[in-house]
Design a protein around this motif. Structure first.
Motif, mmCIF file in Angstrom:
data_model
loop_
_atom_site.group_PDB
_atom_site.id
_atom_site.type_symbol
_atom_site.label_atom_id
_atom_site.label_comp_id
_atom_site.label_asym_id
_atom_site.label_seq_id
_atom_site.Cartn_x
_atom_site.Cartn_y
_atom_site.Cartn_z
ATOM 1 N N VAL A 22 0.857 -1.176 0.000
ATOM 2 C CA VAL A 22 0.000 0.000 0.000
ATOM 3 C C VAL A 22 0.898 1.231 0.000
ATOM 4 O O VAL A 22 1.965 1.236 0.615
ATOM 5 C CB VAL A 22 -0.944 -0.015 1.225
ATOM 6 C CG1 VAL A 22 -0.157 0.005 2.520
ATOM 7 C CG2 VAL A 22 -1.919 1.149 1.183
ATOM 8 N N ARG A 23 0.485 2.276 -0.693
ATOM 9 C CA ARG A 23 1.346 3.460 -0.826
ATOM 10 C C ARG A 23 1.475 4.213 0.496
ATOM 11 O O ARG A 23 2.557 4.646 0.881
ATOM 12 C CB ARG A 23 0.766 4.397 -1.887
ATOM 13 C CG ARG A 23 0.761 3.836 -3.304
ATOM 14 C CD ARG A 23 0.272 4.904 -4.283
ATOM 15 N NE ARG A 23 0.030 4.347 -5.604
ATOM 16 C CZ ARG A 23 0.965 4.191 -6.546
ATOM 17 N NH1 ARG A 23 2.213 4.522 -6.263
ATOM 18 N NH2 ARG A 23 0.659 3.694 -7.734
ATOM 19 N N GLU A 41 -4.425 -0.636 -7.749
ATOM 20 C CA GLU A 41 -4.145 0.660 -8.344
ATOM 21 C C GLU A 41 -3.091 0.590 -9.430
ATOM 22 O O GLU A 41 -2.967 1.480 -10.265
ATOM 23 C CB GLU A 41 -3.684 1.646 -7.269
ATOM 24 C CG GLU A 41 -4.784 2.136 -6.352
ATOM 25 C CD GLU A 41 -4.303 3.290 -5.489
ATOM 26 O OE1 GLU A 41 -3.103 3.271 -5.089
ATOM 27 O OE2 GLU A 41 -5.089 4.204 -5.216
ATOM 28 N N ARG A 74 -5.137 -0.207 -2.757
ATOM 29 C CA ARG A 74 -5.681 0.716 -1.773
ATOM 30 C C ARG A 74 -6.919 0.077 -1.161
ATOM 31 O O ARG A 74 -7.492 -0.863 -1.734
ATOM 32 C CB ARG A 74 -6.039 2.059 -2.417
ATOM 33 C CG ARG A 74 -7.107 1.981 -3.475
ATOM 34 C CD ARG A 74 -7.490 3.362 -3.999
ATOM 35 N NE ARG A 74 -8.407 3.291 -5.128
ATOM 36 C CZ ARG A 74 -9.714 3.112 -5.038
ATOM 37 N NH1 ARG A 74 -10.281 2.976 -3.827
ATOM 38 N NH2 ARG A 74 -10.482 3.075 -6.114
#
Length: 474
Positions: free
Chosen positions: A448-449, A462, A472
């Protein structure tokens, strides 16, 4: 009751008056209290430290351990010396340790204190000799016994001369005598008598070292000649006024010598294995091995006498907080930052040569060796991490080891390997920020970013990079 018994004794001629007089004398308030014997004087603890054979790192460890324990007991330290010399690096470390010690120090030259041994003896408060003891011949040579180039020899002589002057204290002749032992060009002349001509190195017998010169007379180098260690301690501290605490190098310290040589490698390998563990889901073999290597680093410093058990407890607390951050309090950051500070602090504390009751107090120089090990270890871990990420794409499941799945030449493209953008799935191993997701019945490494996503949460794809799906929260 006593008086009543005395009345019954009146029948014995002459006994009653005597007993009455004794009774009244004893009961009189003015009678002096019986005297008690004064307690015996406390004995001075004396650590007798053997300095036998070649001077090396192991010898430095035992001297340092003895000095630290003696500092905690207000004890004296006697170096029982019989050495042909040895490592100059270890010699300077021993001299530094003697400078950190605030109690009385003595050297007993039993047979010989040659080369490096003479420098160590010069760093102690008094030098005593066995009847056949000799000291001297302290010119610096290479580790193979060969001469050192002239330019380097001048630098070494200048530094060592300054070092001896710094530790000679109020000894009038010690610095010049030591220079005469190491510098063939120096001429030693006292009271009009040439004790060492040019182009020679000075060596002294016990008698020569204890000869008095000057006005007022002062011994050239030695405080006295003693037949044995007991004779020396009796003359120095008094008969029966000392308690000997012998010292020797333990097997654990021998192991610590080797472990400290590879301290940066232990730190680097431990951090690299923990990096691999944190980059993969679950907890397995890399994490266990990483913690073991770091514990070995701390234990080696403990065995070497650098630190007590406190840094190990600090490190354990840091690991505990790090585990809380990663598995229970994800995204809070405070436990993770605190854990990093504790772990780095434990590493520096463990490797720092800190002395109890040191006259110099805390010195930042003591932190330089562990800081150097930490930097080198970080470089090792960083290079290893780059190699793992760049050249060794791997996939770790909960019950498997790291296995290279394909060669890079046969590796599928990311578009073929990962699901398309917008695909929905579920987290099967918490993303913090990396873990594993399941999409259309198939599991993928994912990250996850920003932030973290707990196990079981729905996610949407994503995009992807070369090694993982980027998702996400749905």
């Amino acid at each position: 009751n006593s008086v009543r018994r005395l009345r019954h004794m009146k029948k014995i001629p002459g006994l009653f008056p005597i007993l009455c007089a004794l009774a009244f004398a004893t009961a009189s308030p003015g009678a002096p209290a019986p005297e008690t014997a004064p307690p015996p004087p406390a004995k001075t603890p004396v650590y007798v430290v053997p300095v036998k054979g070649a001077i090396d790192t192991a010898q430095f460890y035992i001297v340092r351990r003895a000095l630290k324990e003696a500092a905690g007991e207000n004890a004296a330290v006697v170096l029982d010396m019989d050495t042909p010399g040895g490592s100059m690096a270890a010699t300077l470390e021993i001299m530094e340790a003697l400078g950190n010690f605030g109690g009385p120090t003595l050297t007993y030259v039993d047979t010989q204190a040659a080369s490096a041994g003479s420098y160590i003896a010069a760093a102690t408060g008094q030098i005593w000799f066995a009847p056949k003891g000799v000291i001297g011949a302290a010119e610096a040579v290479s580790s193979t016994g060969e001469d050192i180039p002239e330019a380097m020899q001048r630098k070494i002589k200048s530094f060592l001369s300054a070092k001896v002057r710094a530790v000679s204290g109020e000894n009038r002749y010690r610095a010049d005598v030591q220079r005469a032992m190491m510098d063939p060009d120096f001429v030693l002349e006292i009271d009009g008598k040439v004790l060492k001509p040019r182009d020679e190195l000075l060596s002294l017998t016990a008698k020569e070292a204890t000869t008095h010169y000057g006005d007022p007379p002062e011994p050239l180098l030695g405080a006295g000649i003693a037949d044995n260690m007991d004779d020396l301690l009796t003359r120095r501290f008094g008969a029966g006024a000392y308690e000997i605490k012998p010292f020797s190098l333990t097997g654990a310290e021998q192991v610590a010598v080797w472990l400290n040589l590879i301290a940066p490698l232990l730190l680097g390998a431990g951090m690299l294995l923990l990096f691999i563990e944190f980059k993969t889901p679950g907890f397995g073999l890399p994490g266990i091995l990483g913690i073991v290597l770091l514990v070995v680093y701390f234990v080696s410093n403990y065995l070497a006498g650098l630190a007590g058990y406190e840094p190990i407890l600090l490190f354990a607390l840091g690991i505990l907080l790090l585990a809380l951050e990663l598995y229970l309090l994800q995204g809070l950051l405070i436990p993770g930052i605190t854990a990093a500070v504790l772990i780095v602090g434990a590493v520096l504390w463990s490797g720092a040569d800190i002395w109890p009751a040191s006259p110099q107090g805390f010195s930042w120089e003591s932190v330089i060796p562990p800081l150097r090990s930490l930097i080198l270890g970080t470089i090792v871990a960083g290079v290893g991490a780059v190699a793992v990420v760049r050249f060794m794409p791997r996939r770790l499941t909960h019950g498997s080891l790291l296995v290279l799945e394909k060669s890079l030449a046969a590796e599928a493209t990311p578009e073929e390997k990962f699901p398309p953008k917008g695909a929905a799935g579920t987290v099967v191993s918490a993303l913090h920020p990396e873990g594993e997701v399941e999409i259309n019945g198939r599991r993928y490494p994912a990250r996850v970013r920003i932030g973290e996503i707990e196990s079981g949460a729905p996610v949407i794809v994503e995009g992807h990079d070369a090694f993982a799906v980027i998702v996400r929260r749905s």
